[in-house]
Write an enzyme that holds these catalytic residues in place. Structure first.
Site, short mmCIF file in Angstrom:
data_model
loop_
_atom_site.label_atom_id
_atom_site.label_comp_id
_atom_site.label_asym_id
_atom_site.label_seq_id
_atom_site.Cartn_x
_atom_site.Cartn_y
_atom_site.Cartn_z
N PHE A 164 -57.51 20.91 7.18
CA PHE A 164 -57.94 22.25 7.50
C PHE A 164 -58.32 22.53 8.89
CE2 PHE A 164 -59.45 21.37 3.11
CZ PHE A 164 -58.52 22.40 2.38
N ASP A 197 -68.17 10.31 2.58
CA ASP A 197 -67.61 11.10 1.71
C ASP A 197 -67.45 10.54 0.30
OD1 ASP A 197 -66.05 13.03 0.15
OD2 ASP A 197 -65.27 13.96 2.08
N HIS A 223 -70.50 23.31 2.48
CA HIS A 223 -70.66 24.48 2.94
C HIS A 223 -71.77 25.45 2.32
CE1 HIS A 223 -66.98 23.22 4.96
NE2 HIS A 223 -66.96 24.24 5.66
#
Length: 216
Positions: free
Chosen positions: A19, A71, A144
């Site tokens: 993104f 991650d 987020h």
């Protein structure tokens, strides 16, 4: 002159799932090249499919250091089924959960950068607890929510070496972006308020700060 990636690296970045827009990618690359001069590893939190990892890995290759990427590869909140950023191609058909690790590995292979990256597969706070070395750059691009973004900051910001850089992605000051960018924005404000970091650059939603103090 600001460092820029070679055409083949830029092409690999633009071809990868992810993104990050081009202008922010170029700013991240410039920061990684600068941080690489410290001779310390460059680390990102939030790998997804490796789009930004390409840039960090190439900068690490040039500096003779290692890029690290953390991650769990099960996707963040907004990447789950039913949400705007969900990609069905990243779902493991056998278990029905997201698994971006195979795509990430293909991304690095196609870019010719596998040997310059160490993938740390796990949750950021768990990995941070066992990490004990200084880092030239920490790029926060994980979950987020305030919980996840805060944990990323608390776990990794203390490891940024004096003169090293802290980069934070998806910083959106507008409250309309509460779900996608207000937690990173609050993280950015927290870093500045700590007195440990001074802002270096502002490109789109990417903020780059330099470690200039001790309090975090």
């Amino acid at each position: 002159m600001t460092a820029a990636p070679k055409p083949e690296i830029l092409a690999a970045f633009e071809a990868a799932k992810g993104f990050m827009p081009l202008d922010e990618g170029l700013a991240l690359y410039a920061a990684a090249v600068e941080a690489g001069r410290l001779g310390l590893p460059l680390l990102e939190v939030g790998t997804y499919c490796g789009r930004s990892t390409i840039l960090l890995a190439d900068a690490a290759r040039q500096a003779g250091v290692t890029a690290l990427t953390v991650d769990h590869h099960r996707g963040s909140e907004e990447q789950q089924p039913g949400w705007e950023y969900h990609d069905p191609e990243t779902v493991d058909p056998e278990i029905g959960l997201m698994d971006t690790l195979p795509t990430f590995r293909r991304t690095l292979h196609r870019a010719g950068l596998e040997e310059h990256v160490v993938a740390l597969v796990g949750r950021s706070p768990q990995v941070a607890k066992v990490w004990g070395s200084p880092l030239g750059l920490v790029f926060v691009d994980g979950g987020h929510t305030d919980e996840h973004a805060g944990a990323d900051y608390e776990g990794w910001a203390p490891h940024v070496a004096e003169g090293g850089l802290l980069a934070i992605h998806d910083v959106f000051p507008d409250p309309v972006d509460e779900f996608t960018g207000q937690a990173p924005y609050r993280l950015y404000l927290r870093a500045l308020a700590s007195g440990a970091f001074t802002e270096v650059s502002d490109t789109g939603s990417l903020r780059v700060l330099r470690r200039t103090g001790t309090g975090i």
